[in-house]
Design an enzyme around this catalytic site. Structure first.
Site, mmCIF file in Angstrom:
data_model
loop_
_atom_site.group_PDB
_atom_site.id
_atom_site.type_symbol
_atom_site.label_atom_id
_atom_site.label_comp_id
_atom_site.label_asym_id
_atom_site.label_seq_id
_atom_site.Cartn_x
_atom_site.Cartn_y
_atom_site.Cartn_z
ATOM 1 N N GLY A 137 0.849 -1.191 0.000
ATOM 2 C CA GLY A 137 0.000 0.000 0.000
ATOM 3 C C GLY A 137 0.881 1.237 0.000
ATOM 4 N N TYR A 474 -0.485 3.875 24.532
ATOM 5 C CA TYR A 474 0.507 3.993 23.452
ATOM 6 C C TYR A 474 1.824 4.460 24.065
ATOM 7 C CZ TYR A 474 2.045 5.383 18.730
ATOM 8 O OH TYR A 474 2.696 5.512 17.535
HETATM 9 P P1 FAD Z 1 1.639 -1.269 3.933
HETATM 10 O O1 FAD Z 1 2.624 -0.938 4.961
HETATM 11 O O2 FAD Z 1 2.035 -1.091 2.514
HETATM 12 O O3 FAD Z 1 1.158 -2.782 4.124
HETATM 13 C C1 FAD Z 1 0.757 -3.243 5.378
HETATM 14 C C2 FAD Z 1 0.213 -4.676 5.240
HETATM 15 O O4 FAD Z 1 -1.003 -4.662 4.515
HETATM 16 C C3 FAD Z 1 1.143 -5.607 4.479
HETATM 17 O O5 FAD Z 1 1.014 -6.897 4.994
HETATM 18 C C4 FAD Z 1 0.583 -5.576 3.065
HETATM 19 O O6 FAD Z 1 0.898 -6.741 2.338
HETATM 20 C C5 FAD Z 1 -0.912 -5.461 3.339
HETATM 21 N N1 FAD Z 1 -1.659 -4.758 2.290
HETATM 22 C C6 FAD Z 1 -1.479 -3.486 1.870
HETATM 23 N N2 FAD Z 1 -2.365 -3.190 0.914
HETATM 24 C C7 FAD Z 1 -3.117 -4.314 0.718
HETATM 25 C C8 FAD Z 1 -4.186 -4.651 -0.166
HETATM 26 N N3 FAD Z 1 -4.689 -3.771 -1.040
HETATM 27 N N4 FAD Z 1 -4.697 -5.913 -0.102
HETATM 28 C C9 FAD Z 1 -4.226 -6.830 0.770
HETATM 29 N N5 FAD Z 1 -3.214 -6.549 1.634
HETATM 30 C C10 FAD Z 1 -2.671 -5.312 1.590
HETATM 31 N N6 FAD Z 1 -1.383 2.855 12.202
HETATM 32 C C11 FAD Z 1 -2.593 3.161 12.694
HETATM 33 O O7 FAD Z 1 -3.501 2.349 12.605
HETATM 34 N N7 FAD Z 1 -2.819 4.362 13.302
HETATM 35 C C12 FAD Z 1 -1.865 5.323 13.398
HETATM 36 O O8 FAD Z 1 -2.105 6.410 13.926
HETATM 37 C C13 FAD Z 1 -0.580 5.022 12.848
HETATM 38 N N8 FAD Z 1 0.421 5.935 12.897
HETATM 39 C C14 FAD Z 1 1.630 5.643 12.347
HETATM 40 C C15 FAD Z 1 2.617 6.623 12.344
HETATM 41 C C16 FAD Z 1 3.852 6.366 11.772
HETATM 42 C C17 FAD Z 1 4.903 7.407 11.784
HETATM 43 C C18 FAD Z 1 4.100 5.109 11.159
HETATM 44 C C19 FAD Z 1 5.418 4.826 10.528
HETATM 45 C C20 FAD Z 1 3.115 4.142 11.148
HETATM 46 C C21 FAD Z 1 1.874 4.387 11.739
HETATM 47 N N9 FAD Z 1 0.850 3.430 11.722
HETATM 48 C C22 FAD Z 1 -0.384 3.740 12.239
HETATM 49 C C23 FAD Z 1 1.065 2.119 11.116
HETATM 50 C C24 FAD Z 1 0.726 2.059 9.605
HETATM 51 O O9 FAD Z 1 0.621 3.331 9.060
HETATM 52 C C25 FAD Z 1 -0.545 1.275 9.382
HETATM 53 O O10 FAD Z 1 -0.308 -0.081 9.686
HETATM 54 C C26 FAD Z 1 -1.167 1.398 7.988
HETATM 55 O O11 FAD Z 1 -2.466 0.871 8.053
HETATM 56 C C27 FAD Z 1 -0.392 0.673 6.896
HETATM 57 O O12 FAD Z 1 -0.926 1.084 5.645
HETATM 58 P P2 FAD Z 1 -0.043 1.053 4.323
HETATM 59 O O13 FAD Z 1 -0.909 1.458 3.184
HETATM 60 O O14 FAD Z 1 1.196 1.812 4.489
HETATM 61 O O15 FAD Z 1 0.259 -0.519 4.203
#
Ligand code: FAD
Length: 552
Positions: A137, A474
């Protein structure tokens, strides 16, 4: 050619933006006192991309050509930088590994399909060739959810959903929007906002994470108290499997056996590729306000958050930081001059006169959204609960600080790494009746781990995401690293995680499992719970083609 933008290969956010403390006079003394780091010392430069050892792609010319015919020339790449960007997420372990040139395995190629039909054809070709598919993603996860398995011999495809970025339709009568899974936070809110709607999902990673990623990791946004977690917001979805599409229609609720929708939420790519999600949306609120409050102690703040959760008020954000995190927040303030500096000084004098120990002061943010009269009513209700617990309202100023901090914090980790210190987070959720116990245990566990390592470490905490039965705690921790930064990090992180499950908390409220948290799955959901989940993964993916090794 593909034009999906990615973050820096070595850190958070876009090139050219970094954490800056020259305009924050209290920050350097704070860091010195918290972890013993002297910010006057020069930063170390990280590796340049040319210094990385990137494993060669194992994809054959024929396979690359086959995929290119499916998604078009220019949408399949074996470029080294693209493959490195798609290897890890953004946990501190990920950042340390990249900085240490630790890349035992990368995806062999990155594929950018344009739509669901192309996703389906890539999945079919990949499974026929017995390749591994890791959906990508925004790459922001911090649980090791993207890591290619180091010993994987088969070709690994990173399937980047970045071209599926549109809001497809809005059912205005029902407040349901159907959105492609690769759309990132700002683009979703811009497209919805243009028509007067909001999804209300704002994780701190909002600027770079995607709808598909949120669903696949069971994400939670800061306004979850009002809008719900992504599991509540997701009403329907479509997911590509090797032999067809799982289509869950958007209905408000259903009595159709164990929920397949719920099985897909949090599946981290192990069951298939989510292409579309139908989400609950709301009319953009007339008023949005975040107000600051001070509490004399953590215990008072905790009790107030609990009472607010039980009250008729339904704020969008309920958050209280412990004294340490409040100190950190105040230290990251930009220099204040003139009237505002005088007001702060005056307020502190008043609180001291009232008998407050300013070292114990806890900063809280409460968010309100809705019509003007609704917000007025909620503020009144919350104000009386705050006063009952000895707290006071300090107005909108700290709300602005909260917004400013949200953008600073992710960049801060790279800033500290450049200077030899590591900072990361661990979060959990527990019932109200056990929150103080979980809080104490996690603090004790981190401090015991620091003692064992012989380092001067730091841990701070806030409560956020309140529910009727409990809330999320957290924790952020930091320390100066030694010879084995990843090993040291793992000791501290594991100690905190173990304390969560030992004291009634979950291994994660919203950061998912990945490989980082999988050691605690059995303790969290029981041996039989794991057996059911393993059965699901084995039967849905007998060839282990979909992101193997994650969650279990
Ligand atoms: P990715 O990191 O690209 O993927 C995450 C997982 O999902 C992987 O296993 C991937 O294979 C799978 N995936 C992605 N897209 C799909 C798809 N279309 N179909 C099937 N599987 C898929 N999380 C929160 O919930 N709340 C917060 O406030 C938060 N704050 C954050 C702040 C920072 C600075 C950071 C670094 C991270 C934070 N996170 C937070 C964690 C992160 O942002 C989440 O886990 C987010 O949901 C990941 O989304 P992404 O699109 O980057 O997925």
């Amino acid at each position: 050619m593909t034009s999906v933008e990615h973050m820096k290969w070595w850190g958070w956010g876009v090139e050219g933006v970094a954490f800056e403390h020259s305009n924050k006079p209290d920050f350097a003394p704070f860091v010195k006192q918290a972890v013993g780091l002297d910010l006057r010392k020069p930063a170390q430069a990280h590796l340049s991309f040319d210094e990385l050892t990137v494993p060669a792609s194992r994809a054959s010319e024929e396979f690359i050509a086959e995929l290119s015919t499916l998604v078009g020339q220019g949408h399949v790449t074996t470029d080294d930088q693209e493959r490195v960007v798609h290897t890890y997420g953004k946990s501190i372990r990920d950042l340390l590994r990249i900085r240490a040139n630790d890349l035992p395995r990368t995806p062999d190629l990155v594929v950018y399909p344009a739509d669901e039909a192309e996703v389906a054809s890539v999945v079919a070709a990949a499974v026929a060739a017995d390749a591994v598919i890791i959906p990508f993603g925004g790459g922001t996860n911090i649980a090791g959810s993207l890591d290619p398995q180091p010993t994987e011999e088969r070709v690994i495809i990173s399937l980047d959903l970045g071209r599926l970025d549109r809001v497809l339709s809005i059912d205005e009568g029902s407040g349901l929007a159907t959105i492609q899974a690769g759309a990132q936070g700002p683009s979703i809110e811009e497209q919805l906002g243009a028509k007067g709607w909001t999804m209300g999902h704002f994780p701190d990673s909002f600027t770079h994470s995607t709808l598909g990623g949120w669903v696949a990791t069971r994400s939670s946004g800061m306004q979850s108290d009002k809008y719900g977690d992504i599991a509540d917001i997701t009403k329907g979805l479509r997911m590509v499997r090797p032999n067809g599409i799982v289509a869950i229609r958007p209905v408000p609720s259903a009595s159709t056996g164990p929920s397949v929708r719920e099985m897909i939420i949090g599946s981290e790519g192990r069951l298939g590729i989510i292409t579309e999600v139908t989400v609950q949306v709301h009319r953009t609120p007339a008023v949005r306000e975040v107000l600051g409050y001070f509490f004399p102690t953590w215990e008072a703040g905790l009790a107030a958050m609990h009472e607010i959760a039980e009250s008729d008020a339904s704020p969008s954000v309920t958050r209280v930081s412990n004294a340490r995190e409040s100190g950190f927040s105040l230290a990251t303030r930009k220099a204040s001059t003139g009237v505002s500096a005088q007001v702060t000084k005056g307020l502190m004098k008043v609180l001291t006169a009232r008998g407050w120990d300013l070292e114990q002061l806890c900063l809280s943010f409460i968010g309100y959204e809705g019509s003007a009269s609704h917000v007025r009513y909620e503020k009144g209700l919350v104000g009386s609960i705050v006063r009952k617990h000895g707290g006071i309202g300090v107005g909108k100023g700290p709300g602005a600080l909260y917004d400013q901090k949200k953008f600073d914090t992710p960049y801060l980790r790279d800033f500290l790494l450049d200077r030899g210190a590591a900072a990361d987070v661990s979060e959990t959720a527990a019932p109200w009746s056990r929150l103080q116990e979980v809080y104490d245990a996690a603090n004790d566990a981190a401090n015991a781990a620091y003692d064992k390592l012989g380092v001067h470490g730091w841990i701070m905490c806030h409560l956020s995401h309140s529910y009727h039965s409990g809330a999320c705690l957290y924790f952020t921790f930091a320390f100066i690293t030694g010879d084995d930064p990843i090993g040291e990090y793992e000791q501290v992180k594991s100690a905190i995680q173990q304390s969560f499950v030992d004291h009634g908390g979950t291994l994660s409220h919203h950061h998912a499992v990945g490989v980082e948290h999988s050691p605690w799955m059995e303790q969290d959901i029981s041996t039989e719970g794991v057996a059911i989940m393993r059965g699901l993964f084995d039967s849905a993916d007998p060839g282990s083609n979909f992101n193997p090794g994650k969650i279990l």
